[in-house]
Design an enzyme around this catalytic site. Structure first.
Site, PDB file in Angstrom:
ATOM      1  N   GLY A   8      28.261  46.871  25.867  1.00  0.00           N
ATOM      2  CA  GLY A   8      29.116  47.031  27.052  1.00  0.00           C
ATOM      3  C   GLY A   8      30.486  47.554  26.651  1.00  0.00           C
ATOM      4  N   GLY A  11      33.084  49.188  29.227  1.00  0.00           N
ATOM      5  CA  GLY A  11      33.531  48.429  30.399  1.00  0.00           C
ATOM      6  C   GLY A  11      34.983  48.008  30.293  1.00  0.00           C
ATOM      7  N   GLN A  12      35.409  47.176  31.232  1.00  0.00           N
ATOM      8  CA  GLN A  12      36.836  46.804  31.293  1.00  0.00           C
ATOM      9  C   GLN A  12      37.296  46.124  30.003  1.00  0.00           C
ATOM     10  OE1 GLN A  12      38.095  43.535  33.721  1.00  0.00           O
ATOM     11  NE2 GLN A  12      40.181  44.310  33.959  1.00  0.00           N
ATOM     12  N   TYR A 143      26.614  34.974  40.044  1.00  0.00           N
ATOM     13  CA  TYR A 143      27.433  35.192  38.842  1.00  0.00           C
ATOM     14  C   TYR A 143      27.689  33.860  38.134  1.00  0.00           C
ATOM     15  CZ  TYR A 143      31.501  36.795  36.132  1.00  0.00           C
ATOM     16  OH  TYR A 143      32.380  37.108  35.129  1.00  0.00           O
TER      17      TYR A 143
HETATM   18  N1  SER Z   1      36.744  38.662  37.054  1.00  0.00           N
HETATM   19  C1  SER Z   1      35.459  38.088  37.365  1.00  0.00           C
HETATM   20  C2  SER Z   1      35.080  38.369  38.757  1.00  0.00           C
HETATM   21  O1  SER Z   1      35.957  38.431  39.578  1.00  0.00           O
HETATM   22  C3  SER Z   1      35.461  36.617  37.143  1.00  0.00           C
HETATM   23  O2  SER Z   1      35.223  36.306  35.822  1.00  0.00           O
HETATM   24  O3  SER Z   1      33.932  38.480  39.034  1.00  0.00           O
END
Ligand code: SER
Length: 320
Positions: A8, A11-12, A143
């Protein structure tokens, strides 16, 4: 840490962590793992090797580990919280099946593994303020479900197989290099872009919604320092609360307004993101990270705001 695979890497977090590791460990090899469609570019591409490594393809992980004699894997492949609500099965596949693939390769080939957890691993039953290191974790978002399971599976591989797994629970991360995508805390990045571009900001999170946030340089230090920590002092592993600042949209707006007095913000609350934000802590207690491996953040809201604005002006070519 000598030879590192960052999965990854575009990514950010990955785009900045890969560059930091390359600067810090120039005697080793830092491999930028990516998926087709998210190829590394510019400095990230030119400063070291890169390989296609999809977490869902175990053989690609194993081949990269063998080819570069990898000893540490940073597993940064994930769908963020709002996207994971839209695509829960895909989020499970990347976050859980992907993690299992990585842990199995790590077990066979003796790699250490860092997989971030998050403020999202907590839920509505968690104490909101000064959220303890060890507390109720019953998240209500996909998540969050994957993040708690990540913590448990990573600890399982440590206790059962001796895989050196370590992790931190990241707050919302704020940076100017690579945009996040599909997260609940993304607003805290986007608000800076709007201010520097001279645009009004439409905030998807309601006033009064406090969440832990962190500037990327602190987050990168945490990711490196936890993997460098002396294991004799680690009571916890997966995963440590880390904190540096907590604010609601009004507080970050006021901090930016000191630099841009005419900056305007209005609210258009996104119900999906708001429901997620409401289930997360206001502020975590990070005493265990401070005691067990010396976690110390450097940025508060004011210092971060000045640095974000300075760097975004350069990035966006804004002179004033
Ligand atoms: N930055 C993430 C989100 O907002 C949280 O870990 O999904």
């Amino acid at each position: 840490m000598k030879n590192v695979l960052v999965i990854g890497s575009t990514g950010q977090i990955g785009s900045e962590l890969t560059m930091k590791l390359r600067k810090q460990y120039h005697q080793g090899t830092i491999v930028a793992g990516y998926i087709p469609g998210a190829e590394p570019k510019g400095e990230l591409l030119e400063s070291g090797p890169s390989e296609i490594v999809n977490v869902c393809m175990a053989h690609q992980i194993a081949e990269a580990v063998d080819k570069y004699d990898i000893d540490t894997i940073y597993n940064l492949a994930a769908l963020l919280s709002a996207t994971a609500e839209r695509l829960p099965l895909k989020a499970w596949d990347i976050q859980m099946n992907g993690l299992l693939n990585i842990l199995e390769v790590a077990r066979e080939k003796h790699c250490a593994v860092f997989t971030p957890s998050s403020i999202g691993s907590f839920g509505p039953d968690t104490p909101r303020d000064n959220t303890p290191q060890d507390t109720i974790q019953r998240p209500t978002s996909m998540y969050g479900v994957t993040k708690v399971a990540t913590e448990l599976l990573s600890d399982y591989y440590f206790h059962k197989f001796g895989v050196d797994t370590r992790s931190v629970r990241f707050p919302g991360l704020i940076s100017y290099t690579t945009l996040p995508g599909g997260g609940t805390t993304d607003y805290a990045v986007e608000i800076y872009y709007a201010a520097v571009k001279g645009e009004e900001f439409v905030c998807p999170i309601a006033a009064g919604t406090y969440m832990d946030m962190m500037y990327m340089p602190d987050a990168l230090n945490a990711a490196v320092n936890i993997m460098e920590a002396d294991p004799r002092y680690l009571i916890h592993r997966n995963s440590f609360n880390i904190a540096s600042m907590s604010f609601d949209p009004e507080e970050v707006y006021r901090a930016i307004k000191k630099h841009y007095p005419n900056f305007k913000m209005r609210y258009e609350v996104d119900p999906i993101r708001q429901a997620i934000a409401d289930s997360w802590p206001n502020k975590m207690d990070d005493i265990c990270a401070r005691k067990e491996w010396g976690w110390t953040p450097r940025y508060n809201l004011e210092k971060m705001t000045a640095d974000m604005i300075h760097n975004l002006k350069i990035k966006l070519g804004v002179l004033k």
